[in-house]
Motif scaffolding. Structure first.
Motif, PDB file in Angstrom:
ATOM      1  N   VAL A  20       0.825  -1.203   0.000  1.00 61.31           N
ATOM      2  CA  VAL A  20       0.000   0.000   0.000  1.00 61.31           C
ATOM      3  C   VAL A  20       0.860   1.254   0.000  1.00 61.31           C
ATOM      4  CG1 VAL A  20      -1.704   1.324   1.318  1.00 61.31           C
ATOM      5  CG2 VAL A  20      -1.916  -1.158   1.152  1.00 61.31           C
ATOM      6  N   GLU A  21       1.853   1.290   0.922  1.00 58.98           N
ATOM      7  CA  GLU A  21       2.636   2.506   1.114  1.00 58.98           C
ATOM      8  C   GLU A  21       3.759   2.668   0.088  1.00 58.98           C
ATOM      9  OE1 GLU A  21       2.097   4.881   3.494  1.00 58.98           O
ATOM     10  OE2 GLU A  21       0.245   3.801   3.905  1.00 58.98           O
ATOM     11  N   ARG A  22       4.346   1.556  -0.350  1.00 54.81           N
ATOM     12  CA  ARG A  22       5.477   1.608  -1.283  1.00 54.81           C
ATOM     13  C   ARG A  22       5.262   0.596  -2.400  1.00 54.81           C
ATOM     14  NH1 ARG A  22      10.389   2.886   0.887  1.00 54.81           N
ATOM     15  NH2 ARG A  22      11.079   2.661  -1.266  1.00 54.81           N
ATOM     16  N   PRO A  23       4.322   0.863  -3.310  1.00 55.35           N
ATOM     17  CA  PRO A  23       3.995  -0.132  -4.334  1.00 55.35           C
ATOM     18  C   PRO A  23       5.158  -0.483  -5.252  1.00 55.35           C
ATOM     19  CG  PRO A  23       2.970   1.999  -4.817  1.00 55.35           C
ATOM     20  CD  PRO A  23       3.504   2.081  -3.427  1.00 55.35           C
ATOM     21  N   GLU A  24       6.148   0.404  -5.317  1.00 56.08           N
ATOM     22  CA  GLU A  24       7.297   0.117  -6.181  1.00 56.08           C
ATOM     23  C   GLU A  24       8.323  -0.775  -5.500  1.00 56.08           C
ATOM     24  OE1 GLU A  24       8.994   3.135  -3.497  1.00 56.08           O
ATOM     25  OE2 GLU A  24       7.031   2.639  -4.299  1.00 56.08           O
TER      26      GLU A  24
ATOM     27  N   ALA B 111      20.910 -17.483  -5.369  1.00 53.81           N
ATOM     28  CA  ALA B 111      19.491 -17.226  -5.613  1.00 53.81           C
ATOM     29  C   ALA B 111      19.082 -15.873  -5.028  1.00 53.81           C
ATOM     30  CB  ALA B 111      18.649 -18.348  -4.997  1.00 53.81           C
ATOM     31  N   LEU B 112      19.662 -15.505  -3.879  1.00 52.75           N
ATOM     32  CA  LEU B 112      19.367 -14.212  -3.277  1.00 52.75           C
ATOM     33  C   LEU B 112      19.837 -13.076  -4.176  1.00 52.75           C
ATOM     34  CD1 LEU B 112      18.409 -12.444  -0.934  1.00 52.75           C
ATOM     35  CD2 LEU B 112      20.639 -12.803   0.162  1.00 52.75           C
ATOM     36  N   ALA B 113      21.042 -13.204  -4.723  1.00 49.60           N
ATOM     37  CA  ALA B 113      21.565 -12.166  -5.615  1.00 49.60           C
ATOM     38  C   ALA B 113      20.701 -12.033  -6.865  1.00 49.60           C
ATOM     39  CB  ALA B 113      23.007 -12.480  -5.995  1.00 49.60           C
ATOM     40  N   ASP B 114      20.294 -13.158  -7.422  1.00 51.87           N
ATOM     41  CA  ASP B 114      19.453 -13.114  -8.619  1.00 51.87           C
ATOM     42  C   ASP B 114      18.081 -12.509  -8.313  1.00 51.87           C
ATOM     43  OD1 ASP B 114      21.453 -14.252 -10.099  1.00 51.87           O
ATOM     44  OD2 ASP B 114      20.680 -16.305  -9.946  1.00 51.87           O
ATOM     45  N   ALA B 115      17.508 -12.881  -7.192  1.00 47.01           N
ATOM     46  CA  ALA B 115      16.195 -12.349  -6.816  1.00 47.01           C
ATOM     47  C   ALA B 115      16.279 -10.845  -6.577  1.00 47.01           C
ATOM     48  CB  ALA B 115      15.680 -13.061  -5.570  1.00 47.01           C
ATOM     49  N   ALA B 116      17.360 -10.394  -5.938  1.00 50.24           N
ATOM     50  CA  ALA B 116      17.542  -8.959  -5.692  1.00 50.24           C
ATOM     51  C   ALA B 116      17.657  -8.198  -6.997  1.00 50.24           C
ATOM     52  CB  ALA B 116      18.778  -8.741  -4.822  1.00 50.24           C
ATOM     53  N   ARG B 117      18.405  -8.766  -7.947  1.00 53.26           N
ATOM     54  CA  ARG B 117      18.567  -8.107  -9.247  1.00 53.26           C
ATOM     55  C   ARG B 117      17.240  -8.010  -9.981  1.00 53.26           C
ATOM     56  NH1 ARG B 117      18.601 -10.434 -13.760  1.00 53.26           N
ATOM     57  NH2 ARG B 117      19.138 -12.478 -12.859  1.00 53.26           N
ATOM     58  N   ARG B 118      16.483  -9.114 -10.005  1.00 50.10           N
ATOM     59  CA  ARG B 118      15.195  -9.094 -10.693  1.00 50.10           C
ATOM     60  C   ARG B 118      14.220  -8.112 -10.034  1.00 50.10           C
ATOM     61  NH1 ARG B 118      16.263 -14.763 -10.944  1.00 50.10           N
ATOM     62  NH2 ARG B 118      15.102 -15.071  -8.993  1.00 50.10           N
ATOM     63  N   SER B 119      14.245  -8.090  -8.726  1.00 49.29           N
ATOM     64  CA  SER B 119      13.340  -7.187  -8.015  1.00 49.29           C
ATOM     65  C   SER B 119      13.679  -5.738  -8.286  1.00 49.29           C
ATOM     66  CB  SER B 119      13.403  -7.475  -6.510  1.00 49.29           C
ATOM     67  OG  SER B 119      12.500  -6.640  -5.816  1.00 49.29           O
ATOM     68  N   ARG B 120      14.954  -5.400  -8.308  1.00 48.01           N
ATOM     69  CA  ARG B 120      15.354  -4.011  -8.588  1.00 48.01           C
ATOM     70  C   ARG B 120      14.947  -3.592 -10.001  1.00 48.01           C
ATOM     71  NH1 ARG B 120      18.527  -1.755  -4.798  1.00 48.01           N
ATOM     72  NH2 ARG B 120      19.648  -3.114  -3.326  1.00 48.01           N
ATOM     73  N   GLU B 121      15.094  -4.495 -10.941  1.00 47.04           N
ATOM     74  CA  GLU B 121      14.701  -4.184 -12.318  1.00 47.04           C
ATOM     75  C   GLU B 121      13.199  -3.919 -12.401  1.00 47.04           C
ATOM     76  OE1 GLU B 121      16.052  -7.515 -14.546  1.00 47.04           O
ATOM     77  OE2 GLU B 121      18.167  -6.881 -14.577  1.00 47.04           O
ATOM     78  N   LEU B 122      12.407  -4.750 -11.728  1.00 43.03           N
ATOM     79  CA  LEU B 122      10.965  -4.554 -11.738  1.00 43.03           C
ATOM     80  C   LEU B 122      10.589  -3.265 -11.010  1.00 43.03           C
ATOM     81  CD1 LEU B 122       8.128  -5.515 -12.385  1.00 43.03           C
ATOM     82  CD2 LEU B 122       8.207  -6.964 -10.343  1.00 43.03           C
ATOM     83  N   SER B 123      11.269  -2.976  -9.910  1.00 43.85           N
ATOM     84  CA  SER B 123      10.973  -1.761  -9.150  1.00 43.85           C
ATOM     85  C   SER B 123      11.233  -0.513  -9.971  1.00 43.85           C
ATOM     86  CB  SER B 123      11.803  -1.721  -7.864  1.00 43.85           C
ATOM     87  OG  SER B 123      11.383  -2.708  -6.950  1.00 43.85           O
ATOM     88  N   SER B 124      12.284  -0.536 -10.765  1.00 39.78           N
ATOM     89  CA  SER B 124      12.598   0.642 -11.576  1.00 39.78           C
ATOM     90  C   SER B 124      11.504   0.898 -12.614  1.00 39.78           C
ATOM     91  CB  SER B 124      13.950   0.466 -12.275  1.00 39.78           C
ATOM     92  OG  SER B 124      13.898  -0.610 -13.204  1.00 39.78           O
ATOM     93  N   LYS B 125      10.891  -0.175 -13.113  1.00 34.51           N
ATOM     94  CA  LYS B 125       9.798  -0.013 -14.073  1.00 34.51           C
ATOM     95  C   LYS B 125       8.527   0.478 -13.378  1.00 34.51           C
ATOM     96  CE  LYS B 125      11.599  -3.726 -17.014  1.00 34.51           C
ATOM     97  NZ  LYS B 125      11.356  -5.080 -17.558  1.00 34.51           N
ATOM     98  N   VAL B 126       8.242  -0.109 -12.210  1.00 36.75           N
ATOM     99  CA  VAL B 126       7.059   0.309 -11.463  1.00 36.75           C
ATOM    100  C   VAL B 126       7.194   1.745 -10.995  1.00 36.75           C
ATOM    101  CG1 VAL B 126       5.692  -0.110  -9.382  1.00 36.75           C
ATOM    102  CG2 VAL B 126       6.535  -2.034 -10.729  1.00 36.75           C
ATOM    103  N   ALA B 127       8.379   2.126 -10.545  1.00 33.66           N
ATOM    104  CA  ALA B 127       8.594   3.488 -10.039  1.00 33.66           C
ATOM    105  C   ALA B 127       8.338   4.531 -11.105  1.00 33.66           C
ATOM    106  CB  ALA B 127      10.016   3.626  -9.497  1.00 33.66           C
TER     107      ALA B 127
END
Length: 396
Positions: free
Chosen positions: A65-69, A103-119
């Motif tokens: 709710v507060e930080r959708p990105e 797996a943590l490094a890969d998940a962090a990378r994918r999440s950051r990429e998605l966040s940049s698009k959502v932001a």
């Protein structure tokens, strides 16, 4: 920067290989929740494997709710269908094994990429948050409801969108003080817990003729026990996005509902009167707020009925509480008379000395953006990780 919720002090070093060296660690839910509000430019939150599943889901619900990105990545020591289903419902992006740093490094990378698009989409419609102002005293009968109703009505009369929330859930008097007959109350939010939005909040408010919206206390005192503190925090976070100001009236106690309000408040108005019990309770309240980590800069002390001839002076109060009094409000029979008419005195008699003092309180500390170091300012707040949790009492 990566935000990490993990109680293990060595967790930052352990995960630095996968996440980089720039990690800010938090060790409890309240601290992590505050971190999401402070570190607004950091789009990744990692939740450690020892955090219980319900708390992890609660934080993810809050972030959604507060930080959708923001992306939330959860680490678990054991993966099963139940965990994955809970994570999916709470908006957690990925669940990975606790011992798999690759797996943590890969998940962090994918999440950051998605966040940049959502932001990019979220940034097109920036949300301005209103100010939450909580009126409190640990002693009853000092005028909290009078202050809350008058401040709310005055702010609304100046063209602002204002919500007055009655958190004295068992014996609240906001509605009757304004001569309102609410059809709904705070108890109607229970069914919306966990997915409350602005439309849901609007469905339970009652409009006063001044333009002030009121979220009334339940009509049955027993309903107070059914309202969890987390729901109050959720309602206030939704309200501050829908209103310019949210004024919170409180009972004379540090209940879980009051602590939840303190957690999201920008300004605390603490009221005392010229009697020994009120001064003693104010001193204890200030000590308790210090212990809980509430920043001194966000507090305003107000002395009500300051001209009462009772053998105690304002100077004696200052000496006892070791803090200056920001505003003094005189006593007057016009105040209870205005309450009996259901019309806030600040609107009914704007030139009255009480009205002048209340307007000064609003104009000096609520309506203007406070300068650094002044009451209500966040510039000099300690880092969230150095503060104490108001709701849990654990060190941050």
């Amino acid at each position: 920067m990566t935000l990490l919720w993990d109680a293990d002090p060595t967790a930052s070093d352990r995960y630095s290989f996968a996440l980089g060296a720039d990690i800010v660690r938090f060790d409890n839910l309240a601290t992590a929740t505050r971190a999401l509000q402070e570190y607004v430019n950091d789009p990744l939150l990692i939740i450690g494997p020892e955090v219980d599943m319900q708390s992890a889901c609660d934080l993810s619900d809050f972030a959604r709710v507060e930080r959708p990105e923001m992306g939330v990545v959860l680490m678990r020591r054991r993966l099963d269908v139940t965990v994955l289903a809970q994570a999916l419902r709470s908006g957690i992006r990925e669940v990975i094994p606790a011992d798999d740093l690759t797996a943590l490094a890969d998940a962090a990378r994918r999440s950051r990429e998605l966040s940049s698009k959502v932001a990019g989409h979220v940034g097109d419609a920036a949300v301005t948050e209103g100010r939450v102002v909580t009126v409190f005293s640990a002693k009853g009968g000092v005028g909290k409801t009078t202050f809350s109703t008058n401040l709310g009505a005055y702010l609304a009369s100046k063209g602002s969108k204002v919500l007055l929330m009655d958190l004295d859930l068992a014996f609240g008097d906001v509605a009757i003080s304004l001569q309102l007959l609410p059809q709904n109350s705070m108890s109607d939010l229970i069914a919306m817990s966990g997915h409350l939005d602005a439309q849901g909040l609007a469905s339970i408010v009652t409009r006063h003729e001044s333009g002030l919206d009121v979220a009334a206390a339940p009509s049955e005192p027993s309903d107070a026990d059914r309202i969890p503190g987390a729901l109050v925090g959720e309602a206030l976070r939704v309200a501050r996005r829908a209103y310019d100001y949210v004024v919170v009236d409180t009972p004379p106690a540090f209940t879980e509902h009051v602590l939840a309000a303190f957690d999201v408040s920008d300004l605390l108005i603490l009221i005392a009167t010229l009697d020994i019990p009120a001064v003693k309770n104010l001193r204890l309240s200030l000590d308790t707020l210090d212990l809980l980590g509430s920043p001194k800069e966000s507090r305003v002390v107000v002395l009500n009925r300051s001209d009462a001839k009772v053998g105690l002076r304002a100077e004696d109060v200052v000496a006892a509480i070791r803090q200056d009094i920001a505003i003094t409000v005189p006593s007057s029979a016009a105040v209870p008379a205005s309450i009996n008419r259901g019309v806030p005195i600040v609107l009914d008699e704007p030139r009255h000395a009480v009205s002048v003092a209340l307007r000064e309180l609003a104009d000096r500390f609520i309506r203007v953006q406070p300068a650094a170091g002044s009451p209500g300012s966040k510039a000099d707040e300690p880092k969230r990780s150095e503060r104490w949790s108001l709701t849990r009492g654990s060190k941050r």
